[in-house]
Design a protein around this motif. Structure first.
Motif, mmCIF file in Angstrom:
data_model
loop_
_atom_site.group_PDB
_atom_site.id
_atom_site.type_symbol
_atom_site.label_atom_id
_atom_site.label_comp_id
_atom_site.label_asym_id
_atom_site.label_seq_id
_atom_site.Cartn_x
_atom_site.Cartn_y
_atom_site.Cartn_z
ATOM 1 N N ARG A 181 0.986 -1.145 0.112
ATOM 2 C CA ARG A 181 0.095 -0.036 -0.093
ATOM 3 C C ARG A 181 0.888 1.163 -0.005
ATOM 4 N N PHE A 182 0.493 2.231 -0.637
ATOM 5 C CA PHE A 182 0.951 3.577 -0.810
ATOM 6 C C PHE A 182 2.574 3.446 -1.708
ATOM 7 N N TYR A 183 2.949 2.362 -2.433
ATOM 8 C CA TYR A 183 3.647 2.200 -3.198
ATOM 9 C C TYR A 183 3.397 3.100 -4.436
ATOM 10 N N HIS A 184 2.241 3.263 -4.868
ATOM 11 C CA HIS A 184 1.641 3.992 -6.006
ATOM 12 C C HIS A 184 0.702 5.067 -5.319
ATOM 13 N N SER A 185 0.825 6.387 -6.079
ATOM 14 C CA SER A 185 -0.215 7.433 -5.453
ATOM 15 C C SER A 185 -1.539 6.926 -5.728
ATOM 16 N N GLN A 186 -2.695 7.730 -5.108
ATOM 17 C CA GLN A 186 -3.900 7.440 -5.640
ATOM 18 C C GLN A 186 -4.348 7.827 -7.194
ATOM 19 N N SER A 187 -3.773 8.994 -7.524
ATOM 20 C CA SER A 187 -3.899 9.572 -8.675
ATOM 21 C C SER A 187 -3.281 8.351 -9.824
ATOM 22 N N TYR A 188 -2.089 7.681 -9.425
ATOM 23 C CA TYR A 188 -1.648 6.846 -10.600
ATOM 24 C C TYR A 188 -2.501 5.527 -10.754
ATOM 25 N N LEU A 189 -3.067 5.226 -9.425
ATOM 26 C CA LEU A 189 -3.724 4.034 -9.498
ATOM 27 C C LEU A 189 -5.407 4.298 -10.167
#
Length: 144
Positions: free
Chosen positions: A68-76
């Protein structure tokens, strides 16, 4: 009216398993990896529900997914928009794509903030789905 996001798949191995010969394995040798393999997230305030039913996904999520939090929410969100758009396109083409893989559309509204957890689970399910079932929805798929 309550908006629902459903991701429901019947494991292809079940279909293949019914048509091939099976070896007898005791429960001690083969613990059931599909136990408790349903993930449900609901938020009554936003009126959405995510249900992921796919034997093996829960184990994959715990062992092979990005943390979790490896990628940003906007990326996901951006990846989910692209992948879900292609998914829904394939659902509408039953003579071209396997209907046991693409059973129903996913109601994902890019203007709704579903939060990090929902986008994280959808993203990881899409990665799992594409790698497990040898499907490529759009763009780069991490080989996890």
């Amino acid at each position: 009216m309550k908006n629902k996001i459903y991701i429901v798949l019947i494991m292809l191995a079940i279909i293949i398993g019914c048509t091939t010969s099976k070896s007898v394995v005791s429960k001690a040798e083969n613990p059931n990896p599909t136990t408790n393999d349903t993930i449900r997230i609901a938020n009554e305030g936003l009126e959405y529900e995510v249900i992921i039913i796919d034997p093996g996904f829960n184990t994959w999520l715990a062992s092979r997914s990005f943390p979790r939090f490896y990628h940003s929410q906007s990326y996901l969100e951006n990846k989910n928009i692209l992948w879900i758009s292609e998914w829904n396109s394939r659902v509408l083409q039953p003579f071209r794509y396997n209907t046991s893989l693409y059973e129903m559309t996913i109601n994902y509204n890019q203007n709704v903030d579903y939060g990090y957890e929902v986008n994280y689970l959808i993203y990881n399910y899409m990665v799992y789905f594409q790698n497990t079932y040898k499907q490529k929805l759009f763009g780069y798929v991490p080989p996890r």
